[in-house]
Structures are given as structure tokens and as C-alpha cells.
Design a protein around this motif. Structure first.
Motif, PDB file in Angstrom:
ATOM      1  N   ASP A  42      11.498  -2.530  20.048  1.00  0.00           N
ATOM      2  CA  ASP A  42      11.979  -3.590  19.160  1.00  0.00           C
ATOM      3  C   ASP A  42      10.859  -4.590  18.858  1.00  0.00           C
ATOM      4  O   ASP A  42      10.672  -5.005  17.720  1.00  0.00           O
ATOM      5  CB  ASP A  42      13.192  -4.301  19.760  1.00  0.00           C
ATOM      6  N   LEU A  43      10.105  -4.955  19.878  1.00  0.00           N
ATOM      7  CA  LEU A  43       9.002  -5.905  19.698  1.00  0.00           C
ATOM      8  C   LEU A  43       7.888  -5.304  18.852  1.00  0.00           C
ATOM      9  O   LEU A  43       7.414  -5.939  17.913  1.00  0.00           O
ATOM     10  CB  LEU A  43       8.447  -6.350  21.056  1.00  0.00           C
ATOM     11  N   THR A  44       7.479  -4.098  19.170  1.00  0.00           N
ATOM     12  CA  THR A  44       6.376  -3.489  18.408  1.00  0.00           C
ATOM     13  C   THR A  44       6.790  -3.242  16.958  1.00  0.00           C
ATOM     14  O   THR A  44       5.965  -3.364  16.055  1.00  0.00           O
ATOM     15  CB  THR A  44       5.870  -2.199  19.083  1.00  0.00           C
ATOM     16  N   ASP A  45       8.061  -2.923  16.735  1.00  0.00           N
ATOM     17  CA  ASP A  45       8.548  -2.766  15.357  1.00  0.00           C
ATOM     18  C   ASP A  45       8.467  -4.096  14.603  1.00  0.00           C
ATOM     19  O   ASP A  45       8.027  -4.140  13.450  1.00  0.00           O
ATOM     20  CB  ASP A  45       9.990  -2.244  15.333  1.00  0.00           C
ATOM     21  N   ARG A  46       8.908  -5.191  15.246  1.00  0.00           N
ATOM     22  CA  ARG A  46       8.829  -6.514  14.606  1.00  0.00           C
ATOM     23  C   ARG A  46       7.388  -6.882  14.285  1.00  0.00           C
ATOM     24  O   ARG A  46       7.084  -7.372  13.201  1.00  0.00           O
ATOM     25  CB  ARG A  46       9.456  -7.596  15.495  1.00  0.00           C
ATOM     26  N   LEU A  47       6.499  -6.653  15.258  1.00  0.00           N
ATOM     27  CA  LEU A  47       5.083  -6.974  15.032  1.00  0.00           C
ATOM     28  C   LEU A  47       4.510  -6.139  13.897  1.00  0.00           C
ATOM     29  O   LEU A  47       3.743  -6.636  13.068  1.00  0.00           O
ATOM     30  CB  LEU A  47       4.271  -6.765  16.310  1.00  0.00           C
ATOM     31  N   GLY A  48       4.878  -4.866  13.863  1.00  0.00           N
ATOM     32  CA  GLY A  48       4.404  -3.978  12.801  1.00  0.00           C
ATOM     33  C   GLY A  48       4.877  -4.408  11.428  1.00  0.00           C
ATOM     34  O   GLY A  48       4.180  -4.236  10.429  1.00  0.00           O
ATOM     35  N   THR A  49       6.070  -4.988  11.365  1.00  0.00           N
ATOM     36  CA  THR A  49       6.608  -5.480  10.096  1.00  0.00           C
ATOM     37  C   THR A  49       5.878  -6.739   9.637  1.00  0.00           C
ATOM     38  O   THR A  49       5.598  -6.914   8.452  1.00  0.00           O
ATOM     39  CB  THR A  49       8.122  -5.787  10.238  1.00  0.00           C
ATOM     40  N   LEU A  50       5.548  -7.610  10.585  1.00  0.00           N
ATOM     41  CA  LEU A  50       4.919  -8.893  10.254  1.00  0.00           C
ATOM     42  C   LEU A  50       3.410  -8.799  10.034  1.00  0.00           C
ATOM     43  O   LEU A  50       2.845  -9.553   9.250  1.00  0.00           O
ATOM     44  CB  LEU A  50       5.183  -9.907  11.375  1.00  0.00           C
ATOM     45  N   PHE A  51       2.763  -7.899  10.762  1.00  0.00           N
ATOM     46  CA  PHE A  51       1.298  -7.838  10.751  1.00  0.00           C
ATOM     47  C   PHE A  51       0.833  -6.407  10.501  1.00  0.00           C
ATOM     48  O   PHE A  51       1.526  -5.453  10.833  1.00  0.00           O
ATOM     49  CB  PHE A  51       0.731  -8.319  12.096  1.00  0.00           C
ATOM     50  N   SER A  52      -0.363  -6.305   9.978  1.00  0.00           N
ATOM     51  CA  SER A  52      -0.970  -4.987   9.781  1.00  0.00           C
ATOM     52  C   SER A  52      -1.646  -4.585  11.088  1.00  0.00           C
ATOM     53  O   SER A  52      -2.758  -5.020  11.391  1.00  0.00           O
ATOM     54  CB  SER A  52      -1.993  -5.071   8.643  1.00  0.00           C
ATOM     55  N   LEU A  53      -0.949  -3.758  11.874  1.00  0.00           N
ATOM     56  CA  LEU A  53      -1.443  -3.374  13.188  1.00  0.00           C
ATOM     57  C   LEU A  53      -2.045  -1.978  13.156  1.00  0.00           C
ATOM     58  O   LEU A  53      -1.731  -1.170  12.292  1.00  0.00           O
ATOM     59  CB  LEU A  53      -0.300  -3.404  14.209  1.00  0.00           C
ATOM     60  N   GLY A  54      -2.865  -1.714  14.156  1.00  0.00           N
ATOM     61  CA  GLY A  54      -3.415  -0.374  14.326  1.00  0.00           C
ATOM     62  C   GLY A  54      -2.527   0.416  15.269  1.00  0.00           C
ATOM     63  O   GLY A  54      -1.307   0.310  15.231  1.00  0.00           O
ATOM     64  N   ASP A  55      -3.158   1.185  16.146  1.00  0.00           N
ATOM     65  CA  ASP A  55      -2.428   2.030  17.093  1.00  0.00           C
ATOM     66  C   ASP A  55      -1.477   1.217  17.973  1.00  0.00           C
ATOM     67  O   ASP A  55      -1.822   0.140  18.435  1.00  0.00           O
ATOM     68  CB  ASP A  55      -3.408   2.771  18.011  1.00  0.00           C
TER      69      ASP A  55
END
Length: 177
Positions: free
Chosen positions: A3-16
Motif C-alpha cells: 500500500d505504501l509503495t503504491d502510494r509513493l509510486g503514484t506521487l513520485f517517479s520512483l525506480g526499482d
């Protein structure tokens, strides 16, 4: 953690994104996004403790990997933010104003790896290696053996014994073992 990594991925352009356990994940973040991601984790997601800041020298790729590990005490989980910076430039914006304890980690990384954090408190003062004049010792191109041979005098190795035979000789001197 998903849930956290999904939220972060939605808000920011993340890598791996690597989820190690239910309570631990690692996320690759571009250097210019680190401050925004780490501020979001602190102010919105409840990550209130900087556990560590460390580095890895990927000499083959010409990069340093900085890892910022932060902890959420309420939810008992950790997230590591991996940031890759150019090894030759070796400069990263500090986060000591977000977590004052980061200043100590930043000083250590400056001295041991040569990674600069401009504006960090006391960043240019000697910290661990008083009077050090060689390249930073945690860099992989630092030749530990050469440094030791040039700096310290040679000592012969110590004599070692098989413990069982040695104790028998000590307890029963003169008897052949």
C-alpha cells in the motif's frame, strides 16, 4: 508495504521497488526527488526515525549508492530509499534539517567515502580520521595492503598451536605427544 509503495509510486517517479518482507521495502529514488519523498514519508506517512544513512561504492558503475533507512514506529515498518550519485562528483543534498542525526552520518560519509553534503554542519571538520591525507579509506580504489605496508613496520606472525596438543604439552611436560 505494498500500500505504501503504491502510494509513493503514484506521487513520485520512483525506480526499482523491492519488498523484502511485510515490514521492509527498498525504493530507488532520483537524487533530486529524495528530499520530497523523505519529507512525505516523515510528514504524511509517519516515518519519524532515521535509522541510518550509509553508502556503497559501485566502482565498476562509477556510482555511489546512498541508502536512507527510515522507520515508522506506529506501524512497525521500515523503508529504505536508494539514491545513486555519480562517483566522480560525489555530492548530495543534505537532510540534516529534516533529521538532525543525519549530520553525523553525512560527516562520516564525507570522511570515509569523500561524498560531500554541502551546508551540512561541520562537514569539513575532521571526524574520525585525524590528520588523514590519503584518499577516503572506504572507497574501493583505496589500497589497504599498500597503505599498511607503507605506514606500519612489518611484524612476524605469531606462532599458533593445535589446542589439544598444546594443552597436553602444558599439562604433561616431557611426555611425547
Amino acid at each position: 508495504m505494498k500500500d505504501l509503495t503504491d502510494r509513493l509510486g503514484t506521487l513520485f517517479s520512483l525506480g526499482d521497488i523491492t519488498e523484502k518482507r511485510d515490514d521492509l521495502a527498498f525504493v530507488s529514488v532520483a537524487p533530486d526527488l529524495l528530499r520530497a519523498v523523505i519529507t512525505h514519508l516523515r510528514d504524511v506517512e509517519g516515518f519519524t526515525h532515521l535509522v541510518l544513512l550509509t553508502a556503497v561504492d559501485w566502482i565498476e558503475g562509477g556510482q555511489f549508492q546512498l541508502t536512507y533507512l527510515v522507520h515508522n514506529r506506529t506501524r512497525a515498518r521500515d523503508i529504505g530509499l536508494r539514491v545513486f550519485i555519480d562517483r566522480e562528483e560525489a555530492t548530495m543534498a543534505g537532510i540534516h534539517d529534516l533529521w538532525p542525526t543525519a549530520a553525523t552520518y553525512q560527516r562520516e560519509l564525507k570522511e570515509m567515502f569523500g561524498i560531500d553534503f554541502p551546508g551540512s554542519p561541520r562537514i569539513d571538520e575532521e571526524f574520525i580520521l585525524e590528520g588523514w591525507t590519503d584518499i577516503p579509506p572506504y572507497r574501493r580504489d583505496f589500497d589497504t595492503k599498500k597503505y599498511a605496508e607503507e605506514t606500519y613496520f612489518h611484524r612476524p606472525g605469531r606462532e599458533t598451536f593445535d589446542p589439544a596438543t598444546h594443552m597436553k604439552d602444558k599439562l604433561y611436560p616431557g611426555e611425547a605427544s
